[in-house]
Design an enzyme around this catalytic site. Structure first.
Site, PDB file in Angstrom:
ATOM      1  CG  PHE A   8      -3.159 -16.297   1.845  1.00  0.00           C
ATOM      2  CD1 PHE A   8      -3.967 -15.778   2.848  1.00  0.00           C
ATOM      3  CD2 PHE A   8      -3.762 -16.975   0.792  1.00  0.00           C
ATOM      4  CE1 PHE A   8      -5.351 -15.931   2.816  1.00  0.00           C
ATOM      5  CE2 PHE A   8      -5.141 -17.137   0.757  1.00  0.00           C
ATOM      6  CZ  PHE A   8      -5.939 -16.622   1.766  1.00  0.00           C
ATOM      7  NE  ARG A  28     -16.218  -8.719   0.501  1.00  0.00           N
ATOM      8  CZ  ARG A  28     -15.157  -9.504   0.739  1.00  0.00           C
ATOM      9  NH1 ARG A  28     -14.537  -9.448   1.920  1.00  0.00           N
ATOM     10  NH2 ARG A  28     -14.713 -10.330  -0.171  1.00  0.00           N
ATOM     11  CB  THR A  49      -8.652  -9.945  -2.474  1.00  0.00           C
ATOM     12  OG1 THR A  49      -9.960 -10.430  -2.132  1.00  0.00           O
ATOM     13  CG2 THR A  49      -7.670 -10.357  -1.385  1.00  0.00           C
ATOM     14  NE  ARG A 107      -8.986  -5.109   0.368  1.00  0.00           N
ATOM     15  CZ  ARG A 107      -9.658  -6.240   0.556  1.00  0.00           C
ATOM     16  NH1 ARG A 107     -10.397  -6.751  -0.424  1.00  0.00           N
ATOM     17  NH2 ARG A 107      -9.582  -6.875   1.714  1.00  0.00           N
ATOM     18  CG  HIS A 145     -11.850  -8.162   7.373  1.00  0.00           C
ATOM     19  ND1 HIS A 145     -11.825  -9.358   6.698  1.00  0.00           N
ATOM     20  CD2 HIS A 145     -12.974  -8.193   8.153  1.00  0.00           C
ATOM     21  CE1 HIS A 145     -12.872 -10.094   7.080  1.00  0.00           C
ATOM     22  NE2 HIS A 145     -13.576  -9.414   7.961  1.00  0.00           N
ATOM     23  CD  GLU A 173     -15.733 -11.573   9.641  1.00  0.00           C
ATOM     24  OE1 GLU A 173     -15.945 -10.387   9.290  1.00  0.00           O
ATOM     25  OE2 GLU A 173     -15.301 -12.448   8.864  1.00  0.00           O
TER      26      GLU A 173
HETATM   27  N1  UDP Z   1      -4.393 -12.648   1.264  1.00  0.00           N
HETATM   28  C1  UDP Z   1      -3.060 -12.750   0.884  1.00  0.00           C
HETATM   29  N2  UDP Z   1      -2.751 -13.475  -0.256  1.00  0.00           N
HETATM   30  C2  UDP Z   1      -3.702 -14.082  -1.004  1.00  0.00           C
HETATM   31  C3  UDP Z   1      -5.047 -13.964  -0.624  1.00  0.00           C
HETATM   32  C4  UDP Z   1      -5.355 -13.245   0.519  1.00  0.00           C
HETATM   33  O1  UDP Z   1      -2.177 -12.236   1.547  1.00  0.00           O
HETATM   34  O2  UDP Z   1      -3.354 -14.715  -2.021  1.00  0.00           O
HETATM   35  C5  UDP Z   1      -4.726 -11.907   2.482  1.00  0.00           C
HETATM   36  C6  UDP Z   1      -5.261 -10.501   2.180  1.00  0.00           C
HETATM   37  O3  UDP Z   1      -4.818  -9.630   3.217  1.00  0.00           O
HETATM   38  C7  UDP Z   1      -6.751 -10.730   2.253  1.00  0.00           C
HETATM   39  C8  UDP Z   1      -6.883 -11.752   3.384  1.00  0.00           C
HETATM   40  O4  UDP Z   1      -5.748 -12.595   3.191  1.00  0.00           O
HETATM   41  O5  UDP Z   1      -7.474  -9.534   2.527  1.00  0.00           O
HETATM   42  C9  UDP Z   1      -8.145 -12.594   3.391  1.00  0.00           C
HETATM   43  O6  UDP Z   1      -8.317 -13.143   2.110  1.00  0.00           O
HETATM   44  P1  UDP Z   1      -9.750 -13.182   1.401  1.00  0.00           P
HETATM   45  O7  UDP Z   1      -9.636 -14.084   0.222  1.00  0.00           O
HETATM   46  O8  UDP Z   1     -10.811 -13.477   2.423  1.00  0.00           O
HETATM   47  O9  UDP Z   1      -9.894 -11.679   0.841  1.00  0.00           O
HETATM   48  P2  UDP Z   1     -10.840 -10.490   1.296  1.00  0.00           P
HETATM   49  O10 UDP Z   1     -12.150 -11.072   1.762  1.00  0.00           O
HETATM   50  O11 UDP Z   1     -10.111  -9.755   2.385  1.00  0.00           O
HETATM   51  O12 UDP Z   1     -10.989  -9.632   0.061  1.00  0.00           O
HETATM   52 MG    MG Z   2     -12.540 -12.640   3.099  1.00  0.00          MG
END
Ligand code: UDP
Ligand code: MG
Length: 156
Positions: free
Chosen positions: A57, A85, A91, A102, A115, A126
């Site tokens: 992704f 979080r 996510t 979300r 994020h 970050e």
């Molecule tokens: N993402 C995506 N497809 C996936 C997993 C993640 O498009 O299968 C994107 C989504 O926008 C996510 C970001 O990549 O917020 C970072 O992924 P992470 O697993 O770090 O999730 P987060 O920490 O944002 O919950």
């Molecule tokens: Mg993340």
């Protein structure tokens, strides 16, 4: 006290949801100590998401995050990283619980509005790449004494 990096992603800005999302953090009692509208460059997106570089992704994620401006915030409080979080939710918008950002505002798994740093090391790294010295301001808050109970000596 912890400070965490929050990004209101391009979908949140384009959909006019920033005010409602920022309000949630303010209402919770967290303190906004840094905030700006900015356009994320390819380089900045690559640095920020370096741990995801090998994921399928990743190209879409970088395209999304650089497609339109974002709002970045430094959010401060005791346990702020975990609190944020939890407020964000899972996510994927399709799986995130109602009551979370979300869960309440989106259905997409990639356009998921927000994020938040996932731990103390990530938060420090970050915040350092999104904010220059002097852009995060740790100012005394008039309401502090009613947000934390300091009667036992240390705020909790
Ligand atoms: N993402 C995506 N497809 C996936 C997993 C993640 O498009 O299968 C994107 C989504 O926008 C996510 C970001 O990549 O917020 C970072 O992924 P992470 O697993 O770090 O999730 P987060 O920490 O944002 O919950
Ligand atoms: Mg993340």
């Amino acid at each position: 006290m912890e400070t965490t990096l929050i990004i209101l992603k391009p979908d949140a800005v384009q959909r006019g949801l920033c005010g409602r999302i920022i309000t949630r953090f303010e209402e919770k009692g967290l303190q906004i100590v840094g905030m700006k509208l900015m356009q994320i460059s390819q380089d900045l997106a690559a640095t920020h998401y370096k741990d995801h570089a090998s994921k399928p992704f990743y190209p879409g994620l970088v395209r999304f995050m650089t497609s339109s401006p974002v709002v970045v915030m430094a959010v401060r409080g005791i346990g702020a990283i975990t609190i944020c979080r939890n407020m964000m939710g899972a996510t994927f918008g399709s799986k995130a619980n109602p009551g979370t950002i979300r869960g309440d505002f989106g259905v997409s798994n990639s356009f998921n509005l927000i994020h938040g740093s996932d731990g103390p090391e990530a938060a420090a790294r970050e915040l350092g790449i999104f904010f220059k010295a002097g852009e995060v301001i740790e100012f005394p808050r008039a309401s502090e004494a009613w947000i934390y109970d300091a009667s036992g000596g240390k705020p909790e």
